[in-house]
Design a protein around this motif. Structure first.
Motif, mmCIF file in Angstrom:
data_model
loop_
_atom_site.group_PDB
_atom_site.id
_atom_site.type_symbol
_atom_site.label_atom_id
_atom_site.label_comp_id
_atom_site.label_asym_id
_atom_site.label_seq_id
_atom_site.Cartn_x
_atom_site.Cartn_y
_atom_site.Cartn_z
ATOM 1 N N VAL A 1 -38.245 63.212 -58.522
ATOM 2 C CA VAL A 1 -38.300 64.380 -59.395
ATOM 3 C C VAL A 1 -39.220 65.377 -58.690
ATOM 4 O O VAL A 1 -40.441 65.236 -58.704
ATOM 5 N N PHE A 2 -38.611 66.358 -58.046
ATOM 6 C CA PHE A 2 -39.369 67.234 -57.154
ATOM 7 C C PHE A 2 -40.478 67.990 -57.875
ATOM 8 O O PHE A 2 -41.541 68.238 -57.299
ATOM 9 N N ALA B 1 -35.998 59.896 -60.671
ATOM 10 C CA ALA B 1 -34.857 59.921 -61.589
ATOM 11 C C ALA B 1 -34.211 58.536 -61.631
ATOM 12 O O ALA B 1 -34.457 57.697 -60.757
ATOM 13 N N PRO B 2 -33.362 58.255 -62.645
ATOM 14 C CA PRO B 2 -32.707 56.947 -62.733
ATOM 15 C C PRO B 2 -31.907 56.564 -61.490
ATOM 16 O O PRO B 2 -31.760 55.384 -61.177
#
Length: 521
Positions: free
Chosen positions: A311-312, A305-306
């Motif tokens: 991101v799981f 992510a940012p």
């Protein structure tokens, strides 16, 4: 590509064929909702397991908790097998089968309404199920998005629509029997798939020993423990325990899980089903979380992510991206199997609850057997379409509320229902007020924590809600009047039940024999 597409097309043809084959079992309400309460141990056990473990487990939870806890995440699978499957079958199975048969209850809200003699409790339970199952149903699709992006050049929308249509067709045709037969077939795919995938991922990392060595060298943020990801209890034992409680004890209060006990055959089938279900959980859940424990070995390949957090949902698909095409096709069918089995169970539960507990007698005053079946079949279509629409909207937008709501659905449902169900099965000293208190605390605690996270994560809130439900019901019942009910049937040959006999005699049942064993009545 063609090999993978052929596997999926063959899979779809089989599940629709099962729906056509089992449609004769869905001619009555009891047949459509419970398969005539005559489902064998193998079908019941696989239906329990496949409803338990969806794509959310394999893609989302395995990636997330494997990243956080390492190999110790396998304890979640062990807890699911021992507490969520074995003990649930041993403790709840026989009593639930007996009590729902005596009360002639086909749904959990109907059980609450008849057990506690309250129409209000029945309606409230149905409303809670409706509110919290729909977002959970939508979440089932989400585990497919990244896998299909990885495996095919097929839009996510096409996958969701195809899965929704096929599931809708076989559930509408065959009802409960179609779901359990397909669950059995899909469970076989899940067993074979998870064993093959774990073996392939370990081989991709130099074998089990080398993979463990590599993982032991990965540092964990906020932990000074060397080799934390390969230690027995991992880097964060308190949160690991909370996850085990939420995902294991939760099955004791979820309507789509408990319903499997309503429908199973009487006698030794429950004991047999307990062993089968436990072994299934050990392989599927234990294998999934064990697989996720090696996710950190792919830290340089997954999406972030940012803000820099992983991101799981991308972890497990990334782990599988280098596997042979045939094995990738098997994985996709595995996730489709897990998703469709859970989806069918959820929509069948939602449609039956809404029809029998909210519409019948309240909105539609007179509802015949044929009309009830028509309503349930129609609502299956509505719920499948609604869940697919929510999944598509969430996929294409920045809406997070639905994702948060689905995250607390297990906590809210089990937190509300666990205590009233458990104590209602085993005690005649339960009060109506205690059930209302459990409903309020279970839903209020989990939803309140979503708005103001005073307990931290939804996982901790859900675990606390379940334990609170088990404590609140007996405590409140001490100071409020109990609803009189003979929990244990009178002893004697054939387990003669006076209440059931009196009801049959009053209804003028044909050929009623006051001395016949209960099973023959």
């Amino acid at each position: 590509m063609w090999e993978k597409l052929a596997m999926i097309i063959a899979f779809f043809c089989v599940v629709i064929g099962v729906g056509i084959y089992t449609r004769r079992h869905a001619a009555t309400v009891d047949g459509f909702v419970l398969g005539g309460r005559n489902v064998g141990p193998w079908l019941s056990a696989f239906a329990f397991g496949t409803s338990y473990f969806s794509a959310v487990i394999f893609v989302g939870y395995a990636g997330q908790f494997g990243w956080k806890f390492g190999i110790s995440a396998a304890w979640i699978g062990i807890g699911n097998a021992v507490v969520g499957s074995l003990l649930a079958w041993w403790v709840l199975g026989p009593r639930t089968r007996e009590m729902t048969q005596r009360l002639k209850a086909a749904t959990m809200p109907e059980f609450f309404g008849k057990r506690y003699r309250s129409r209000g409790l029945r309606i409230a339970a149905a409303a809670i199920i409706f509110v919290f199952l729909i977002p959970y149903t939508a979440s089932v699709y989400n585990g497919l998005s990244r896998l299909f992006t990885m495996a095919f050049d097929v839009p996510y929308e096409a996958c969701v629509v195809a899965m929704a249509v096929v599931t809708c067709v076989y559930v509408v045709l065959g009802g409960y029997m179609a779901t359990v037969v397909n669950d059995f077939l899909q469970g076989l795919v899940m067993l074979a798939g998870i064993v093959a995938v774990v073996a392939a991922v370990l081989a991709d990392n130099g074998g089990a020993a080398q993979a463990m060595v590599s993982l032991s060298q990965v540092p964990v943020e906020g932990s000074s423990l060397q080799g934390a990801l390969t230690s027995m209890f991992g880097p964060d034992l308190p949160n690991l325990i909370a996850v085990v409680i939420l995902t294991s004890l939760g099955t004791w209060g979820l309507p789509q899980m408990v319903q499997k006990f309503y429908a199973i055959k009487s006698g030794p089938a429950v004991k047999q089903g307990a062993i089968i279900s436990t072994l299934f959980a050990f392989v599927v859940a234990g294998g999934s979380y064990f697989l996720g424990g090696f996710g950190r070995l792919y830290a340089d390949q997954i999406a972030y992510a940012p803000n820099g957090t992983p991101v799981f949902d991308s972890i497990v698909p990334t782990m599988l991206s280098n596997l042979p095409d045939l094995l990738v096709g098997l994985v996709v069918v595995l996730v489709l199997s897990a998703s469709m089995s859970t989806l069918s169970s959820l929509v069948l539960t939602s449609s039956s609850v809404l029809t029998l507990d909210l519409l019948k007698g309240n909105v539609v005053k007179k509802m015949s057997e044929a009309r009830s079946l028509a309503w349930m079949r129609g609502l299956v279509v509505v719920f499948v379409a609604l869940s697919a629409a929510i999944a598509l909207v969430q996929y294409h937008s920045t809406i997070t509320f639905i994702a948060q709501l689905m995250g607390i659905s297990w906590g809210a449902l089990a937190g509300a229902f666990l205590g009233p169900l458990f104590w209602g099965l085993f005690s005649n000293r339960v009060s109506k007020a205690s059930v209302w208190a459990s409903f309020a605390v279970g839903v209020g605690l989990t939803v309140g924590n979503m708005v103001v996270p005073f307990l931290g994560s939804p996982i901790v809130a859900g675990a606390v809600a379940m334990l609170a439900s088990l404590a609140i019901v007996p405590l409140v019942s001490l100071v409020t009047p109990a609803v009189p009910f003979e929990v244990a049937p009178p002893s004697g040959a054939g387990a003669i039940d006076r209440e059931y006999r009196a009801e049959l005699a009053a209804s003028g049942a044909a050929a009623f024999d006051s001395e016949a064993p209960l099973e023959k009545l």
